[in-house]
Motif scaffolding. Structure first.
Motif, PDB file in Angstrom:
ATOM      1  N   ALA A 158      69.878  84.493  16.046  1.00 31.70           N
ATOM      2  CA  ALA A 158      69.377  85.333  17.145  1.00 31.70           C
ATOM      3  C   ALA A 158      69.285  84.522  18.436  1.00 31.70           C
ATOM      4  O   ALA A 158      69.653  85.026  19.514  1.00 31.70           O
ATOM      5  CB  ALA A 158      68.023  85.911  16.777  1.00 31.70           C
ATOM      6  N   GLN A 159      68.816  83.280  18.331  1.00 36.67           N
ATOM      7  CA  GLN A 159      68.745  82.410  19.510  1.00 36.67           C
ATOM      8  C   GLN A 159      70.145  82.137  20.062  1.00 36.67           C
ATOM      9  O   GLN A 159      70.353  82.106  21.275  1.00 36.67           O
ATOM     10  CB  GLN A 159      68.070  81.087  19.160  1.00 36.67           C
ATOM     11  N   PHE A 160      71.099  81.929  19.157  1.00 38.27           N
ATOM     12  CA  PHE A 160      72.488  81.660  19.542  1.00 38.27           C
ATOM     13  C   PHE A 160      73.072  82.862  20.287  1.00 38.27           C
ATOM     14  O   PHE A 160      73.699  82.709  21.339  1.00 38.27           O
ATOM     15  CB  PHE A 160      73.302  81.339  18.283  1.00 38.27           C
ATOM     16  N   GLU A 161      72.831  84.053  19.771  1.00 33.42           N
ATOM     17  CA  GLU A 161      73.329  85.263  20.424  1.00 33.42           C
ATOM     18  C   GLU A 161      72.666  85.464  21.784  1.00 33.42           C
ATOM     19  O   GLU A 161      73.318  85.871  22.744  1.00 33.42           O
ATOM     20  CB  GLU A 161      73.116  86.478  19.518  1.00 33.42           C
ATOM     21  N   GLN A 162      71.384  85.172  21.878  1.00 35.40           N
ATOM     22  CA  GLN A 162      70.680  85.295  23.158  1.00 35.40           C
ATOM     23  C   GLN A 162      71.206  84.264  24.155  1.00 35.40           C
ATOM     24  O   GLN A 162      71.378  84.567  25.331  1.00 35.40           O
ATOM     25  CB  GLN A 162      69.167  85.135  22.966  1.00 35.40           C
ATOM     26  N   ALA A 163      71.475  83.060  23.683  1.00 33.32           N
ATOM     27  CA  ALA A 163      72.003  82.009  24.560  1.00 33.32           C
ATOM     28  C   ALA A 163      73.365  82.412  25.128  1.00 33.32           C
ATOM     29  O   ALA A 163      73.674  82.103  26.285  1.00 33.32           O
ATOM     30  CB  ALA A 163      72.103  80.687  23.808  1.00 33.32           C
ATOM     31  N   GLN A 164      74.171  83.116  24.336  1.00 33.78           N
ATOM     32  CA  GLN A 164      75.471  83.584  24.818  1.00 33.78           C
ATOM     33  C   GLN A 164      75.293  84.572  25.968  1.00 33.78           C
ATOM     34  O   GLN A 164      76.095  84.586  26.905  1.00 33.78           O
ATOM     35  CB  GLN A 164      76.253  84.250  23.687  1.00 33.78           C
ATOM     36  N   LYS A 165      74.257  85.373  25.907  1.00 31.71           N
ATOM     37  CA  LYS A 165      73.968  86.309  27.003  1.00 31.71           C
ATOM     38  C   LYS A 165      73.388  85.564  28.202  1.00 31.71           C
ATOM     39  O   LYS A 165      73.748  85.833  29.347  1.00 31.71           O
ATOM     40  CB  LYS A 165      72.985  87.386  26.530  1.00 31.71           C
ATOM     41  N   ASP A 166      72.467  84.633  27.919  1.00 32.36           N
ATOM     42  CA  ASP A 166      71.790  83.895  28.988  1.00 32.36           C
ATOM     43  C   ASP A 166      72.746  83.040  29.812  1.00 32.36           C
ATOM     44  O   ASP A 166      72.576  82.904  31.021  1.00 32.36           O
ATOM     45  CB  ASP A 166      70.691  82.999  28.416  1.00 32.36           C
ATOM     46  N   VAL A 167      73.748  82.471  29.164  1.00 34.19           N
ATOM     47  CA  VAL A 167      74.665  81.580  29.880  1.00 34.19           C
ATOM     48  C   VAL A 167      75.425  82.343  30.964  1.00 34.19           C
ATOM     49  O   VAL A 167      75.810  81.774  31.984  1.00 34.19           O
ATOM     50  CB  VAL A 167      75.614  80.848  28.895  1.00 34.19           C
ATOM     51  N   LYS A 168      75.589  83.634  30.788  1.00 34.34           N
ATOM     52  CA  LYS A 168      76.302  84.453  31.782  1.00 34.34           C
ATOM     53  C   LYS A 168      75.444  84.726  33.018  1.00 34.34           C
ATOM     54  O   LYS A 168      75.961  85.224  34.014  1.00 34.34           O
ATOM     55  CB  LYS A 168      76.746  85.764  31.140  1.00 34.34           C
ATOM     56  N   THR A 169      74.161  84.394  32.961  1.00 36.77           N
ATOM     57  CA  THR A 169      73.271  84.646  34.096  1.00 36.77           C
ATOM     58  C   THR A 169      73.120  83.428  35.006  1.00 36.77           C
ATOM     59  O   THR A 169      72.374  83.500  35.985  1.00 36.77           O
ATOM     60  CB  THR A 169      71.864  85.072  33.606  1.00 36.77           C
ATOM     61  N   LEU A 170      73.786  82.335  34.690  1.00 33.23           N
ATOM     62  CA  LEU A 170      73.691  81.136  35.522  1.00 33.23           C
ATOM     63  C   LEU A 170      74.223  81.436  36.922  1.00 33.23           C
ATOM     64  O   LEU A 170      75.241  82.117  37.067  1.00 33.23           O
ATOM     65  CB  LEU A 170      74.479  79.983  34.908  1.00 33.23           C
ATOM     66  N   THR A 171      73.544  80.930  37.921  1.00 31.24           N
ATOM     67  CA  THR A 171      73.969  81.184  39.300  1.00 31.24           C
ATOM     68  C   THR A 171      74.929  80.119  39.826  1.00 31.24           C
ATOM     69  O   THR A 171      75.609  80.351  40.814  1.00 31.24           O
ATOM     70  CB  THR A 171      72.741  81.258  40.232  1.00 31.24           C
ATOM     71  N   ARG A 172      74.955  78.963  39.173  1.00 26.10           N
ATOM     72  CA  ARG A 172      75.901  77.903  39.535  1.00 26.10           C
ATOM     73  C   ARG A 172      76.731  77.560  38.319  1.00 26.10           C
ATOM     74  O   ARG A 172      76.232  77.563  37.198  1.00 26.10           O
ATOM     75  CB  ARG A 172      75.166  76.634  39.991  1.00 26.10           C
ATOM     76  N   MET A 188      67.554  80.538   9.448  1.00 26.59           N
ATOM     77  CA  MET A 188      68.939  80.783   9.828  1.00 26.59           C
ATOM     78  C   MET A 188      69.056  82.036  10.700  1.00 26.59           C
ATOM     79  O   MET A 188      69.718  82.009  11.718  1.00 26.59           O
ATOM     80  CB  MET A 188      69.782  80.906   8.547  1.00 26.59           C
ATOM     81  N   ALA A 189      68.398  83.116  10.303  1.00 27.85           N
ATOM     82  CA  ALA A 189      68.471  84.350  11.077  1.00 27.85           C
ATOM     83  C   ALA A 189      67.891  84.136  12.474  1.00 27.85           C
ATOM     84  O   ALA A 189      68.406  84.677  13.457  1.00 27.85           O
ATOM     85  CB  ALA A 189      67.745  85.472  10.353  1.00 27.85           C
ATOM     86  N   ASP A 190      66.820  83.338  12.559  1.00 22.68           N
ATOM     87  CA  ASP A 190      66.198  83.049  13.846  1.00 22.68           C
ATOM     88  C   ASP A 190      67.158  82.250  14.737  1.00 22.68           C
ATOM     89  O   ASP A 190      67.298  82.549  15.919  1.00 22.68           O
ATOM     90  CB  ASP A 190      64.890  82.285  13.628  1.00 22.68           C
ATOM     91  N   LEU A 191      67.833  81.270  14.165  1.00 27.61           N
ATOM     92  CA  LEU A 191      68.785  80.459  14.923  1.00 27.61           C
ATOM     93  C   LEU A 191      69.949  81.323  15.394  1.00 27.61           C
ATOM     94  O   LEU A 191      70.411  81.204  16.525  1.00 27.61           O
ATOM     95  CB  LEU A 191      69.295  79.289  14.080  1.00 27.61           C
TER      96      LEU A 191
END
Length: 88
Positions: A6-20, A1-4
């Protein structure tokens, strides 16, 4: 659960880096899975006919009713990973 989580929080940051910008269906999936993961089942009444964006968001979230937060987090993480491959 903690790993998921962390992945969820990272995905929230990563989605902001999309160029399109993802298409509307992808945006609705991101919105609905995020809301289901963080707030649970949809609340309130469905927006009126003139609020087409609000109505689409509400409907997308309502389709996930009963989905466990962990499952919604996993869907969100998977969708962001797929978008990073195609929209970077």
């Amino acid at each position: 659960m903690a790993d998921l989580k962390a992945q969820f929080e990272q995905a929230q940051k990563d989605v902001k880096t999309l160029t399109r910008r993802p298409d509307n269906n992808d945006m609705l999936l991101l919105y609905s899975t995020y809301k289901q993961a963080t707030e649970g089942d949809v609340k309130g009444s469905r927006p009126g006919m003139l609020d087409m964006v609000g109505r689409a968001k509400y409907d997308a979230w309502a389709k996930l009713k009963g989905t466990k937060p962990d499952a919604a987090m996993k869907q969100y993480v998977d969708k962001v990973a797929a978008l990073l491959k195609t929209h970077k």
